[in-house]
Design an enzyme around this catalytic site. Structure first.
Site, PDB file in Angstrom:
ATOM      1  N   HIS A 167      21.700 -50.201   7.198  1.00 33.16           N
ATOM      2  CA  HIS A 167      21.069 -49.115   6.124  1.00 33.16           C
ATOM      3  C   HIS A 167      19.636 -49.624   6.054  1.00 33.16           C
ATOM      4  CE1 HIS A 167      25.198 -48.211   5.659  1.00 33.16           C
ATOM      5  NE2 HIS A 167      25.362 -49.053   4.755  1.00 33.16           N
TER       6      HIS A 167
ATOM      7  N   CYS B  39      31.245 -48.346   3.639  1.00 36.18           N
ATOM      8  CA  CYS B  39      31.835 -47.769   2.197  1.00 36.18           C
ATOM      9  C   CYS B  39      33.126 -46.929   2.493  1.00 36.18           C
ATOM     10  CB  CYS B  39      30.882 -47.175   1.342  1.00 36.18           C
ATOM     11  SG  CYS B  39      29.682 -45.877   2.239  1.00 36.18           S
TER      12      CYS B  39
END
Length: 454
Positions: free
Chosen positions: A10, A42
């Protein structure tokens, strides 16, 4: 200008994309030891539970996309060491097993985190798995097909989401944690009681307030989990007890927390000249306490990576800190939290009070209306908001984003009481739930004390 980026999930993806746009003449090189980038871990539980059908959709970028931006992207390349004095990195090509030395003008360390792996008897048995990356996701899905009794160790967000996913697959699920409640770090008891009740209604076994001490197996495969107070049969075990920052490469070369998390300033600069860091490898400024803390979240990582690009040449855009804002959906419960729980605030030595609103989210004259549970935690002396939690079968989670802004801006409860929120019977009551919380805690002295502090 030559820029090397180590790690590309990320924070790394955000930094690289931003730098390639802002500095098209820069020579940007990425070294990533995996064969993919930008995987949204996630979403693993959603993939396992069948909500997300294709794990490939959990990627939002690719090496090819970075190449199109002019970035030299080296997959399956492991950085072995960094010399910040010489401004060099030592890199191994995993496929060719070749080692080279590369140089940089600016270094961006976005190496992320890795699951904590305890040293326990039987830990090397087959079917004891981690849950972090794309490879883990694929392996868990495959192993779960043959497993009926699944034990998840760790009752944080990832663990609880996996528990729900496995239950939806018709598995016999047990969750083990050494804390007395599920989601202990994120929610106070009045919330976790509701979550635990929902889990019990779905026949999930809760093994709380106990610690795993080892594993037993048969023919090399795990079949039993041993804890301080019991034993649990298992065909598959998923370890979700937390994460540690991947920062060994900079050990002793930059300032770090005791757990190894890299300390950065508000412009993502480390204590070492021309070395930046972002994401799960870093400590962040936690606004409720104004101290550095380790809070590995994708949202923090993306923001920090973007700021690296903005501040690479000179400090331009300041980091505003974090409240650790997060949300989760468990069965039909929509839950979100920001800042500190009441228990966390007390443990940190803050003198706090709290207001809990247990009310319908919209007027009772509407055809339907669900209950909402909102809690706001604030400092007793000045009313400064330090945390909040919400739970409802309706999706009211955006209210926690609003309270996150309140914490970030050092707002008090008396200010919250009179914030301008709209009223429309489809959505809320004339006094919004957040206004209600502020009104119940209203104390004019809080405003005076804030003016004095200013």
């Amino acid at each position: 200008m030559k820029v090397i980026v180590i790690g590309c999930t990320h924070a790394g993806t955000a930094a690289v994309t931003g730098m390639a746009t802002l500095y098209p003449q820069a020579e940007i090189t990425v070294y990533e030891k995996n064969d993919n980038i930008s995987f949204l871990s996630c979403g693993i539980a959603l993939n396992i539970g069948g909500v997300v059908k294709d794990a490939e959709s959990l990627f939002y970028s690719s090496p090819e996309q970075l190449e199109e931006l002019g970035v030299k992207t080296n997959m399956l390349h492991e950085v072995l060491s960094i010399d910040t004095q010489a401004k060099t990195v030592k890199v191994r090509d995993i496929i060719k097993d070749e080692i080279k030395i590369d140089t940089y003008d600016k270094l961006v360390v976005t190496t992320g985190s890795w699951p904590i792996i305890p040293k326990l008897d039987g830990m090397d048995l087959d079917n004891i798995m981690l849950c972090k990356n794309y490879a883990h996701a694929k392996a868990i899905i495959e192993r779960a097909k043959q497993a009926q009794r699944i034990v998840v160790v760790g009752a944080g967000y990832i663990g609880i989401e996996l528990v729900e996913a496995f239950e939806q697959l018709g598995k016999q699920v047990t969750v083990i944690d050494n804390t007395p409640r599920v989601l202990y770090k994120y929610l106070d008891r009045e919330y976790t009681d509701l979550v635990e009740e929902a889990m019990k209604q779905h026949h999930i076994e809760l093994a709380l307030n106990q610690t795993v001490t080892g594993f037993q197996g048969n023919n090399g495969k795990v079949n039993r989990v041993i804890t301080t107070t019991g034993e649990y049969e298992a065909d598959l075990v998923i370890m979700c007890i937390g994460f540690r920052p991947n920062t060994e490469l900079l050990a002793g070369q930059v300032d770090q927390l005791s757990n190894g998390a890299i300390i950065v300033d508000d412009y993502m600069r480390t204590s070492c000249l021309d070395v930046f860091a972002a994401g799960d490898s870093c400590a962040v400024r936690y606004n409720p306490t104004n101290q550095h803390a380790y809070i590995p979240l994708a949202t923090n990582a993306v923001r920090m990576g973007t700021l690296v690009a903005r501040n690479l040449i000179e400090p331009r855009v300041r980091y505003m800190g974090t409240q650790g804002t997060s949300g989760i959906k468990i069965f039909d419960l929509n839950i979100a939290s920001t800042g500190m729980t009441e228990q966390a605030a007390i443990d940190a030595g803050l003198i706090v009070k709290s207001i809990t609103i247990d009310d319908h989210y919209r007027p009772e004259f509407m055809p339907t209306y669900e209950k909402a549970l909102l809690k706001v935690v604030y400092e007793e002396a000045n009313g400064r908001i330090v945390g909040a939690q919400v739970l409802s079968k309706m999706d009211l989670t955006q209210s926690i984003n609003t309270l996150s802004v309140c914490i970030q801006n050092h707002m008090t409860m008396d200010e919250l009481a009179f914030v301008d929120f709209f009223f429309q019977p489809h959505y809320n009551k004339p006094w919004n739930l957040l206004n209600q919380a502020g009104l119940q805690a209203y104390n004019p002295q809080h405003r005076d004390s804030k003016a004095t502090m200013a």
